[in-house]
Design an enzyme around this catalytic site. Structure first.
Site, mmCIF file in Angstrom:
data_model
loop_
_atom_site.group_PDB
_atom_site.id
_atom_site.type_symbol
_atom_site.label_atom_id
_atom_site.label_comp_id
_atom_site.label_asym_id
_atom_site.label_seq_id
_atom_site.Cartn_x
_atom_site.Cartn_y
_atom_site.Cartn_z
ATOM 1 C CG ASP A 14 -16.771 -18.131 16.379
ATOM 2 O OD1 ASP A 14 -15.970 -18.022 15.428
ATOM 3 O OD2 ASP A 14 -17.651 -17.278 16.630
ATOM 4 C CD GLU A 16 -19.652 -13.964 17.224
ATOM 5 O OE1 GLU A 16 -19.426 -12.871 16.654
ATOM 6 O OE2 GLU A 16 -19.405 -15.052 16.684
ATOM 7 C CG ASP A 109 -11.964 -16.795 17.549
ATOM 8 O OD1 ASP A 109 -13.135 -16.572 17.889
ATOM 9 O OD2 ASP A 109 -11.631 -16.883 16.334
ATOM 10 C CG HIS A 165 -21.310 -12.909 12.095
ATOM 11 N ND1 HIS A 165 -19.941 -13.008 11.970
ATOM 12 C CD2 HIS A 165 -21.772 -12.544 10.874
ATOM 13 C CE1 HIS A 165 -19.587 -12.704 10.734
ATOM 14 N NE2 HIS A 165 -20.682 -12.425 10.039
ATOM 15 C CG ASP A 170 -19.903 -18.099 13.759
ATOM 16 O OD1 ASP A 170 -20.853 -18.320 12.981
ATOM 17 O OD2 ASP A 170 -19.444 -16.946 13.957
HETATM 18 P P1 AMP Z 1 -17.190 -13.733 13.844
HETATM 19 O O1 AMP Z 1 -16.627 -14.937 14.578
HETATM 20 O O2 AMP Z 1 -16.909 -13.740 12.387
HETATM 21 O O3 AMP Z 1 -18.656 -13.711 14.121
HETATM 22 O O4 AMP Z 1 -16.527 -12.430 14.410
HETATM 23 C C1 AMP Z 1 -16.134 -12.304 15.750
HETATM 24 C C2 AMP Z 1 -16.216 -10.855 16.166
HETATM 25 O O5 AMP Z 1 -15.420 -10.060 15.290
HETATM 26 C C3 AMP Z 1 -17.606 -10.239 16.107
HETATM 27 O O6 AMP Z 1 -18.363 -10.508 17.270
HETATM 28 C C4 AMP Z 1 -17.241 -8.763 16.004
HETATM 29 O O7 AMP Z 1 -16.848 -8.243 17.243
HETATM 30 C C5 AMP Z 1 -16.022 -8.795 15.105
HETATM 31 N N1 AMP Z 1 -16.427 -8.631 13.700
HETATM 32 C C6 AMP Z 1 -16.711 -9.603 12.809
HETATM 33 N N2 AMP Z 1 -17.059 -9.101 11.619
HETATM 34 C C7 AMP Z 1 -16.996 -7.755 11.750
HETATM 35 C C8 AMP Z 1 -17.222 -6.645 10.882
HETATM 36 N N3 AMP Z 1 -17.594 -6.827 9.606
HETATM 37 N N4 AMP Z 1 -17.062 -5.389 11.382
HETATM 38 C C9 AMP Z 1 -16.672 -5.188 12.663
HETATM 39 N N5 AMP Z 1 -16.432 -6.181 13.523
HETATM 40 C C10 AMP Z 1 -16.587 -7.449 13.095
HETATM 41 MG MG MG Z 2 -18.346 -15.921 15.311
#
Ligand code: AMP
Ligand code: MG
Length: 197
Positions: A14, A16, A109, A165, A170
């Site tokens: 996962d 970020e 990813d 996040h 994650d």
């Molecule tokens: P996640 O694995 O769901 O934490 O998301 C991976 C990446 O996607 C995050 O580090 C952000 O760069 C982007 N991301 C996730 N959710 C959002 C959101 N609601 N708005 C903008 N970017 C997002």
């Molecule tokens: Mg994440």
């Protein structure tokens, strides 16, 4: 068991990345700021090992307030981190000769890794194969609907452990959904085996 998804080991990743809720960081300029990975045994579904690194972004090196709030990753953490190429070398060393299957929630990813590799002109260590656990989860439920990770955990009756996040947290949570998604364990087995973990 879903043959298509069967692997000796799964590498649940996962990422970020830099982001914004307005348009300070266009999608194609997003860069990885954390790689979280859990290596999972494909027979027992036990986590074998973990990899976690922050990554220093270069295109938008200052994290937006939105991104800091979303991910809980601090400016100091990315400032102190190595760049993408060095961290990718470490990930490659972590993977070694293992034939682990790159697996993640959705296709985000995989695409993000592609963007960073293209920008830095480096090869990725994954080969062409990828398991989309989000899709596999919906297939296991027999629905065309797609679910976020948090919702999928709820559907299985599993708590979200750690901080949503954050890449490593994650990845750990997704790894707990994995045996259900690939059809190896029932919902019941996923819940029972998660107790105490
Ligand atoms: P996640 O694995 O769901 O934490 O998301 C991976 C990446 O996607 C995050 O580090 C952000 O760069 C982007 N991301 C996730 N959710 C959002 C959101 N609601 N708005 C903008 N970017 C997002
Ligand atoms: Mg994440």
């Amino acid at each position: 068991m879903n043959d298509k998804a069967q692997a000796k080991e799964y590498l649940v990743i996962d990422l970020e990345a830099t982001c914004d809720n307005r348009d300070a960081v266009p999608k194609r300029e997003m860069e990885i700021i954390e790689i979280g990975a859990v290596l999972v045994d494909g027979a027992t579904f036990e986590p074998i090992d973990e990899f976690q690194r922050f990554v220093r972004p270069v295109r938008h090196p200052v994290l937006t307030p939105f991104c800091r709030e979303l991910t809980s990753i601090t400016q100091a953490q990315v400032d102190a981190a190595q760049g993408f190429v060095a961290v990718l070398d470490e990930l490659r060393a972590f993977m070694g000769d293992r034939q682990s299957l790159f697996s993640s929630w959705g296709n985000y990813d995989r695409g993000q890794f592609g963007l960073d590799a293209e920008f830095h002109q480096v090869e990725l260590p994954f080969g062409g194969k990828h398991l989309n656990i989000k899709q596999a989860f919906s297939d296991a439920l027999g629905t065309r609907k797609r679910f976020g990770m948090a919702r999928a955990l709820q559907k299985l009756g599993l708590p979200l452990v750690g901080t949503h996040h954050r890449g490593i947290d994650d990845a750990r949570n997704i790894a707990r959904i994995l045996p259900f998604a690939v059809g190896a364990w029932s919902r019941e087995e996923v819940r029972v085996n998660a107790v105490g973990s």
